[in-house]
Design an enzyme around this catalytic site. Structure first.
Site, PDB file in Angstrom:
ATOM      1  N   ASP A 225      38.240  45.050  48.895  1.00  0.00           N
ATOM      2  CA  ASP A 225      38.009  45.247  50.265  1.00  0.00           C
ATOM      3  C   ASP A 225      36.451  45.523  50.641  1.00  0.00           C
ATOM      4  O   ASP A 225      36.090  46.612  50.209  1.00  0.00           O
ATOM      5  CB  ASP A 225      38.840  46.569  50.755  1.00  0.00           C
ATOM      6  CG  ASP A 225      40.336  46.115  50.902  1.00  0.00           C
ATOM      7  OD1 ASP A 225      40.661  45.019  50.645  1.00  0.00           O
ATOM      8  OD2 ASP A 225      41.098  47.136  51.081  1.00  0.00           O
ATOM      9  N   GLU A 310      51.234  43.541  51.034  1.00  0.00           N
ATOM     10  CA  GLU A 310      52.251  43.120  49.569  1.00  0.00           C
ATOM     11  C   GLU A 310      53.523  43.915  50.057  1.00  0.00           C
ATOM     12  O   GLU A 310      53.269  45.028  50.523  1.00  0.00           O
ATOM     13  CB  GLU A 310      51.597  43.353  48.407  1.00  0.00           C
ATOM     14  CG  GLU A 310      50.351  42.381  48.202  1.00  0.00           C
ATOM     15  CD  GLU A 310      49.419  42.995  47.071  1.00  0.00           C
ATOM     16  OE1 GLU A 310      48.802  42.041  46.349  1.00  0.00           O
ATOM     17  OE2 GLU A 310      49.593  44.078  46.937  1.00  0.00           O
ATOM     18  N   THR A 468      50.799  37.024  42.920  1.00  0.00           N
ATOM     19  CA  THR A 468      49.200  37.305  42.380  1.00  0.00           C
ATOM     20  C   THR A 468      49.232  37.324  40.928  1.00  0.00           C
ATOM     21  O   THR A 468      49.970  37.129  40.260  1.00  0.00           O
ATOM     22  CB  THR A 468      48.694  38.389  43.084  1.00  0.00           C
ATOM     23  OG1 THR A 468      49.355  39.798  42.455  1.00  0.00           O
ATOM     24  CG2 THR A 468      48.810  38.537  44.600  1.00  0.00           C
ATOM     25  N   GLU A 506      48.380  33.197  43.532  1.00  0.00           N
ATOM     26  CA  GLU A 506      47.008  33.157  44.180  1.00  0.00           C
ATOM     27  C   GLU A 506      46.418  34.101  42.755  1.00  0.00           C
ATOM     28  O   GLU A 506      47.051  34.689  42.075  1.00  0.00           O
ATOM     29  CB  GLU A 506      46.721  33.868  45.438  1.00  0.00           C
ATOM     30  CG  GLU A 506      47.376  34.914  45.544  1.00  0.00           C
ATOM     31  CD  GLU A 506      47.192  35.702  47.016  1.00  0.00           C
ATOM     32  OE1 GLU A 506      46.984  36.845  47.165  1.00  0.00           O
ATOM     33  OE2 GLU A 506      47.718  35.156  47.755  1.00  0.00           O
ATOM     34  N   LEU A 509      41.708  38.567  41.438  1.00  0.00           N
ATOM     35  CA  LEU A 509      40.245  39.041  41.371  1.00  0.00           C
ATOM     36  C   LEU A 509      39.680  37.539  41.420  1.00  0.00           C
ATOM     37  O   LEU A 509      39.891  36.646  40.894  1.00  0.00           O
ATOM     38  CB  LEU A 509      39.644  39.436  40.063  1.00  0.00           C
ATOM     39  CG  LEU A 509      40.455  40.947  39.935  1.00  0.00           C
ATOM     40  CD1 LEU A 509      40.236  41.478  38.589  1.00  0.00           C
ATOM     41  CD2 LEU A 509      40.313  42.027  40.879  1.00  0.00           C
TER      42      LEU A 509
END
Length: 637
Positions: A225, A310, A468, A506, A509
């Site tokens: 973030d 999520e 993820t 996806e 990191l």
């Protein structure tokens, strides 16, 4: 369609050393002409010397590097798709800002570099159709701050340059957070969509598709973030008077990333419940973005269901001191969820049961606690199993209800719904799976915690399970974390495929290395490309667009990655051709009783994954050539 290339593209899995040397020499000539345009003799002499030195280094490095163990792949062009893929003309937007120096350089570079001819078609039409069955579209996440906290498109001109760069690499589209805290920030039911409409026009003008996230969470406090975007101020003011509207830890710490699911049905927000807040926001989005939805620009609506968007509890928040690989903490100690649990325990005949108090601190290991200890841990007892079933089921119920509202809001639109599930891979190899349990995923060796989620998603017209950590390898993780991202990805994707939900993935990191890309390719097509039936994901989203991604060798490798995701074909603008036709969203199937959802916890083996991808972006040899090209650019830069 032609791709603009600013540096020599080297597909090291299919080129010989001699061919690579020729590319290096041609690039050296080109750079020398740019440096000394008015002195041909001097330019020729210097270029010859540098080429000679560099070619010799290349021979040494290439011949001393191990060959990639992956079978080389040929490239071809999706001829029928390329004919229809010309992007629409660029249109101006109302607000323009001055681009940064790196972005101006990107724009100039794209404009000045002549197009490189497409490689010749190596497949006939039948082979092309076969490979289209393995085509995986690639999306790139836009920066978190692309729309500012002041609800302005921060840098339209810079964004254009970036998007044009992505489009030249064959990327299918982009993903963007549509922040609740920005759009409804002025007050209850006061929605301001102007900046997002401007953003969507820019994306549309560059010929890209769009995945839109209904981001009901706050930005800030999670890994990566880069900006702080809280939930709406007027919602936080409700929380000042009643802090229990936020998730709460055993010690009483409040988490303001996302409203606790304990207030889903509580009309505390100026007469509306939390579910109604989310539903009204999505209905307003549909009304104000109808033209973009009808035109096919927006292909996916990912519905935020918790922190970081999520479906999970905020068990491991950095703002509360969490450090990897801490197990995290249960987040159900607000008065609303605590009361729900007491009522559920009483109904089950155990009014004496209470919420766990032996699950440790946020950075503990499982063996530091009484709850998660491998031998005799509370999670193995009747009371522990009851709590974990309630905790995880309550989370699934929340996701189901919000997705049902999303289905109503976007009914009839040519889009797919999606939900993101977090890849909590640390402590996966510990018997308790402590970090997953704390986040709400009741997943153990004899119990599948992801199939019930997939079953819920499937009822909403086959909504997409977006998972993820697709880029991670077990060997990259610290041994003490007992981590296994590869096994976790196999389990979660298999759960989606088995339950009939679409699956996407996806990276968790930002990665620019070939190893990470190869792992994503393996996750996307675990049994390789070729004749169907082949398992593959519906899409891959790359995290995240940045100047670093678009620079030098990083971008060269990324271009290769996109091409390999496309099964060696050019960008295809028609999803129906690769098996994902866009059709009007249909009404969700009837609600699934909890007992049927719990039946899905019965363990089943994951589908087999190959050891390596069959469409690698390269290994050690490619990395050696990367080094050589970087050195050439440094010399001539």
């Amino acid at each position: 369609m032609r791709l603009t290339r600013t540096t020599p593209f080297v597909d090291t899995t299919s080129r010989s050393i001699a061919e690579t040397e020729q590319i290096v020499a041609r690039h050296a000539d080109s750079m020398e002409r740019q440096r000394h345009p008015y002195n041909p003799a001097r330019r020729h002499a210097k270029a010859s010397k540098r080429r000679s030195n560099t070619a010799e280094e290349l021979r040494i490095m290439v011949r001393s590097s191990p060959a990639s163990p992956v079978k080389p792949q040929q490239w071809t062009v999706c001829r029928s798709c390329a004919a229809a893929a010309s992007p629409p003309p660029v249109v101006a937007v109302a607000r323009r800002t001055v681009a940064s120096a790196p972005l101006r350089a990107l724009t100039a570079e794209s404009a000045e570099t002549p197009p490189v001819p497409e490689p010749p078609a190596l497949f006939d039409d039948d082979d092309e159709k076969t490979m289209l069955a393995s085509y995986v579209p690639v999306y790139v996440m836009l920066p978190l701050e692309v729309v500012s906290t002041e609800n302005e498109l921060a840098d339209a001109e810079g964004l254009r340059a970036r998007l044009r760069r992505l489009r030249g690499a064959g990327v299918d589209g982009v993903m963007v957070d549509v922040w609740w805290g920005i759009v409804e920030g002025a007050g209850p039911a006061l929605y301001e969509w102007r900046a997002y409409r401007e953003l969507f026009r820019v994306v549309q003008a560059e010929g890209l598709k769009l995945q839109a996230i209904m981001s009901f969470h706050a930005c800030g406090g999670n890994v990566g973030d880069a900006i702080t975007i809280p939930i709406p101020r007027w919602v936080r003011e409700v929380g000042e008077a009643d802090p229990d509207v936020f998730y709460t830890s055993p010690s009483g710490a409040r988490n303001q990333e996302y409203l606790t699911i304990g207030v889903d049905d509580k009309p505390l927000f100026h007469g509306r419940t939390a579910i109604q807040l989310y539903a009204d926001f999505m209905r307003s989005f549909r009304e104000n973005m109808a033209d973009f939805l009808d035109s096919g620009l927006i292909v996916d609506i990912e519905v935020g269901l918790g922190p970081a968007g999520e479906l999970r509890y905020p068990s491991y928040a950095e703002t509360q001191g969490w450090v990897f690989p801490g197990i995290g903490q249960f987040q159900c100690y607000d008065k609303y969820l605590a009361a729900e649990f007491k009522a559920a325990a009483a109904e089950a005949g155990h009014p004496e049961w209470d919420l766990p108090r032996d699950a440790g601190e946020v950075n503990d290991t499982p063996e530091d606690t009484g709850f998660f200890a491998a031998e005799g841990g509370t999670y193995l007892t009747e009371q522990g199993r009851f709590f974990l079933t309630w905790y995880s089921s309550r989370l699934i119920e929340h996701g189901d209800r919000v997705l049902d509202e999303a289905n109503r809001a976007f009914l009839g639109c040519p889009v797919k719904l999606a939900a993101k599930v977090s890849g909590i891979h640390w402590w996966y190899r510990h018997p308790s799976h402590a970090a997953e349990l704390a986040a709400g995923y009741y997943n153990l060796g004899g119990r599948d915690g992801y199939r019930p989620i997939a079953r819920v998603l499937a009822r909403h017209d086959g909504a997409v399970l977006n998972f993820t950590c697709a880029e991670m390898r077990d060997s990259e993780q610290p041994a003490e974390a007992l981590s296994s991202p590869e096994r976790l990805v196999r389990q979660a994707l298999s759960a989606g495929w088995r339950e009939g939900a679409e699956v996407a993935c996806e990276n968790a990191l930002s990665r620019y290395d070939r190893s990470g890309y190869n792992q994503m390719l393996l996750s996307a097509r675990p049994n390789g490309a070729g004749a169907p039936p082949r398992r593959r994901v519906a899409a891959v989203t790359y995290l995240r667009l940045s100047d670093e991604l678009l620079a030098g060798n990083n971008f060269r490798v990324f271009r290769t990655f996109v091409r390999k995701m496309h099964a060696g074909l050019d960008y295809c603008p028609d999803p129906a051709r690769y098996g994902r036709p866009m059709r009007p969203l249909e009404r969700s199937a009837p609600e699934i009783p909890m007992e049927r959802l719990l039946e899905a916890t019965a363990p089943a083996p994951a589908f087999p994954f190959d050891a390596e991808t069959d469409m690698s972006v390269g290994g050690g040899l490619a990395e050696a050539i990367d080094w050589v090209i970087d050195k050439i650019e440094w010399i001539f830069g």
